[in-house]
Every structure is written in C-alpha cells, then in structure tokens.
Design a protein around this motif. Sequence first.
Motif, short mmCIF file in Angstrom:
data_model
loop_
_atom_site.label_atom_id
_atom_site.label_comp_id
_atom_site.label_asym_id
_atom_site.label_seq_id
_atom_site.Cartn_x
_atom_site.Cartn_y
_atom_site.Cartn_z
N VAL A 134 10.44 2.22 -3.30
CA VAL A 134 11.39 1.08 -4.12
C VAL A 134 11.28 -0.20 -3.61
O VAL A 134 11.22 -1.25 -4.43
CB VAL A 134 12.72 1.84 -3.80
CG1 VAL A 134 13.70 0.76 -4.51
CG2 VAL A 134 12.94 3.15 -4.51
N GLN A 135 11.21 -0.56 -2.14
CA GLN A 135 11.20 -1.75 -1.94
C GLN A 135 10.28 -2.22 -0.59
O GLN A 135 9.37 -3.12 -0.71
CB GLN A 135 12.47 -2.41 -1.48
CG GLN A 135 12.56 -3.93 -1.08
CD GLN A 135 13.91 -4.00 -0.69
OE1 GLN A 135 14.75 -3.21 0.11
NE2 GLN A 135 14.17 -5.47 -0.59
N ARG A 136 10.03 -1.46 0.33
CA ARG A 136 9.55 -1.51 1.54
C ARG A 136 7.92 -1.75 1.30
O ARG A 136 7.28 -2.91 2.12
CB ARG A 136 9.56 -0.84 2.58
CG ARG A 136 11.22 -0.79 3.13
CD ARG A 136 11.14 -0.20 4.69
NE ARG A 136 10.85 1.19 4.69
CZ ARG A 136 9.98 1.61 5.56
NH1 ARG A 136 9.96 1.14 6.69
NH2 ARG A 136 9.89 3.13 5.50
N TYR A 137 7.22 -0.94 0.60
CA TYR A 137 5.79 -0.92 0.43
C TYR A 137 5.57 -2.32 -0.37
O TYR A 137 4.54 -3.14 0.24
CB TYR A 137 5.14 0.21 -0.55
CG TYR A 137 5.07 1.37 0.44
CD1 TYR A 137 5.14 1.50 1.62
CD2 TYR A 137 4.83 2.31 -0.32
CE1 TYR A 137 4.89 2.65 2.26
CE2 TYR A 137 4.74 3.41 0.36
CZ TYR A 137 5.07 3.84 1.64
OH TYR A 137 4.79 4.82 2.43
N GLU A 138 6.17 -3.00 -1.19
CA GLU A 138 6.10 -4.24 -1.83
C GLU A 138 6.27 -5.26 -0.93
O GLU A 138 5.60 -6.25 -1.22
CB GLU A 138 6.95 -4.11 -3.10
CG GLU A 138 6.56 -5.31 -4.11
CD GLU A 138 7.25 -5.36 -5.22
OE1 GLU A 138 7.20 -6.24 -6.02
OE2 GLU A 138 8.29 -4.34 -5.44
N MET A 139 7.30 -5.20 -0.09
CA MET A 139 7.44 -6.26 1.05
C MET A 139 6.04 -6.75 1.70
O MET A 139 6.03 -7.51 2.32
CB MET A 139 8.56 -5.88 1.95
CG MET A 139 9.82 -5.79 1.09
SD MET A 139 11.27 -5.32 2.18
CE MET A 139 11.22 -6.53 3.37
N GLY A 140 5.16 -5.66 1.68
CA GLY A 140 3.87 -5.72 2.61
C GLY A 140 2.44 -5.99 1.91
O GLY A 140 1.60 -5.92 2.34
N PHE B 281 -0.43 1.88 -2.79
CA PHE B 281 0.76 1.36 -3.73
C PHE B 281 0.43 0.30 -4.30
O PHE B 281 0.50 -0.29 -5.41
CB PHE B 281 2.09 1.38 -3.05
CG PHE B 281 3.33 0.97 -4.10
CD1 PHE B 281 4.15 1.44 -4.66
CD2 PHE B 281 3.46 -0.63 -3.77
CE1 PHE B 281 5.21 0.92 -5.31
CE2 PHE B 281 4.48 -1.14 -4.33
CZ PHE B 281 5.23 -0.47 -5.13
N CYS B 282 -0.04 -0.84 -3.38
CA CYS B 282 -0.07 -2.29 -3.78
C CYS B 282 -1.48 -2.49 -4.57
O CYS B 282 -1.46 -3.28 -5.45
CB CYS B 282 -0.22 -2.96 -2.46
SG CYS B 282 1.12 -2.97 -1.42
N GLN B 283 -2.33 -1.68 -4.25
CA GLN B 283 -3.60 -1.70 -5.38
C GLN B 283 -3.35 -0.97 -6.58
O GLN B 283 -4.26 -1.40 -7.49
CB GLN B 283 -4.64 -1.28 -4.35
CG GLN B 283 -5.26 -1.95 -3.27
CD GLN B 283 -6.37 -1.30 -2.44
OE1 GLN B 283 -6.76 -0.24 -2.64
NE2 GLN B 283 -7.16 -2.14 -1.74
N ALA B 284 -2.64 -0.17 -6.67
CA ALA B 284 -2.38 0.45 -8.00
C ALA B 284 -1.82 -0.22 -9.05
O ALA B 284 -1.07 -1.21 -9.00
CB ALA B 284 -1.53 1.61 -7.73
N ASP B 285 -2.12 -0.17 -10.43
CA ASP B 285 -1.36 -0.76 -11.59
C ASP B 285 -0.18 0.13 -11.81
O ASP B 285 0.68 -0.32 -12.21
CB ASP B 285 -2.48 -0.56 -12.68
CG ASP B 285 -3.68 -1.40 -12.77
OD1 ASP B 285 -3.42 -2.44 -11.94
OD2 ASP B 285 -4.80 -0.84 -13.34
N VAL B 286 -0.24 1.44 -11.65
CA VAL B 286 0.82 2.25 -11.93
C VAL B 286 1.10 3.24 -10.76
O VAL B 286 0.29 3.68 -10.05
CB VAL B 286 0.61 3.03 -13.24
CG1 VAL B 286 1.83 3.83 -13.24
CG2 VAL B 286 0.43 2.16 -14.45
N VAL B 287 2.33 3.26 -10.39
CA VAL B 287 2.85 4.27 -9.43
C VAL B 287 4.32 4.98 -10.10
O VAL B 287 5.27 4.31 -10.51
CB VAL B 287 3.47 3.50 -8.15
CG1 VAL B 287 3.63 4.52 -7.14
CG2 VAL B 287 2.10 2.67 -7.69
#
Length: 211
Positions: free
Chosen positions: A136-142, A38-44
């Motif tokens: 929605v939120q948790r992956y981005e938090m890390g 998720f973090c490395q992708a340009d699009v999800v």
Amino acid sequence: MSWTVKGFVLPLVLLCLWRLQGGAQACSCAPAHPQKAFCQADVVIKAKVVAGKDVDGFDEPITYDIKQTKMFKGPDKEIDAVYTPPSSSLCGVTLANGVEYLITGKLDSDGSLHVTLCDFIAPWEGMSSTQKKSLVQRYEMGCDCQITRCTSVPCGISSPAECLWTDWLIEKSVNGEQARHFACIKRSDGSCAWYRGASSPKKGFMDIEDP
C-alpha cells in the motif's frame, strides 16, 4: 535482528534457469526482493484465477482469466486476464485455478497484462502480513533506493542510497527475513535503510540528525 527462517517457505517465483533440450539456456533471471519487483512492475494486483485457456500453437501465450480483487499499482481499469509464455523454458508461469495470487507484471502496448517467471508472483495466503501492508505504501517509499543482492562475501554497498540484501548469504533463500519483513526506505537525507514493521516508518527513522 533475527535471521531465523520462519515456519514455512513462501513459494515466490523469482529465480529460473531453465534449459531447452540440447542444453541451451532459454530463461534466466536473477531473484528480486519483493519491493524491487513492485517498483519495476507496471501492474501489481491481487487476483483470483478463474480459468486457464489452452494455446493453439507453440508461440501462442497461455491466457488465464482472473477476477481482480485489489489493485496496488496500475491503470484505472479492471484487469480480467493475464498472458504468459506457453512453457517454463520460455519463462511461462503456471497458475492454479481457484487460487488468489499477488501478481506483478508488465503492460503490453494494447493494455494487456503479461507475466513471466521473472516477475514476482505468490499465493496471497503465503505472504507475510508485512509484505501485504507494504504494497500500500512502504515499497513505493523506497522505489528510488537500490536493493543490492549479496550472494558471497565480501559484499557491500557503493552508495548510501543502497540496501544490502543478505537473505541468500545468511539463509540460502530469497524468501528470508529481509524479503518477508523488511522494506528499503529512502530517508530525509537521501540515504536508504532497511525498515522492519507493518506500520509506516516513524519520523525518527525518516529524519537523520546532524552529528
């Protein structure tokens, strides 16, 4: 925590070591935790495949027409197609018509979405509820954390900002407990730790008390 394999194996396309005729390695990529993908992708996005188009030549990408139903990360426009190399030996992805997928990928300079076997692509219905909510939120938090994969002992982390991913070591699967039910979250002191649960981390988890 329990490391028992749950009911079925999620068909994540994470590891591919394909070889061309003659033995030369053509496509090679290490498995990635869904959060790292998720973090490395340009699009999800969440999208349903509506059609696939044949290629005119060996070097031409396959085009899949899609109906985007949800964007978790990406540009402010709807994506209606994904492009992938024409064969698995070139890291090409095969998608099934009528199936809804979670798709991660990279944007080309012209704004088109390109995916390979090295990206995280999974049928939406096969994903855990925690994985879906984490988009929605948790992956981005890390995203500032480092998820370090452990495949054999001894293994460990070299920084407080790392989470040790042990699914392969314990379950012999990249689709294990940590992949399906955990996210690596950055805490208030800059360290990172695994968090389990569908809800957002509570203040007690985020804050680190002084000794």
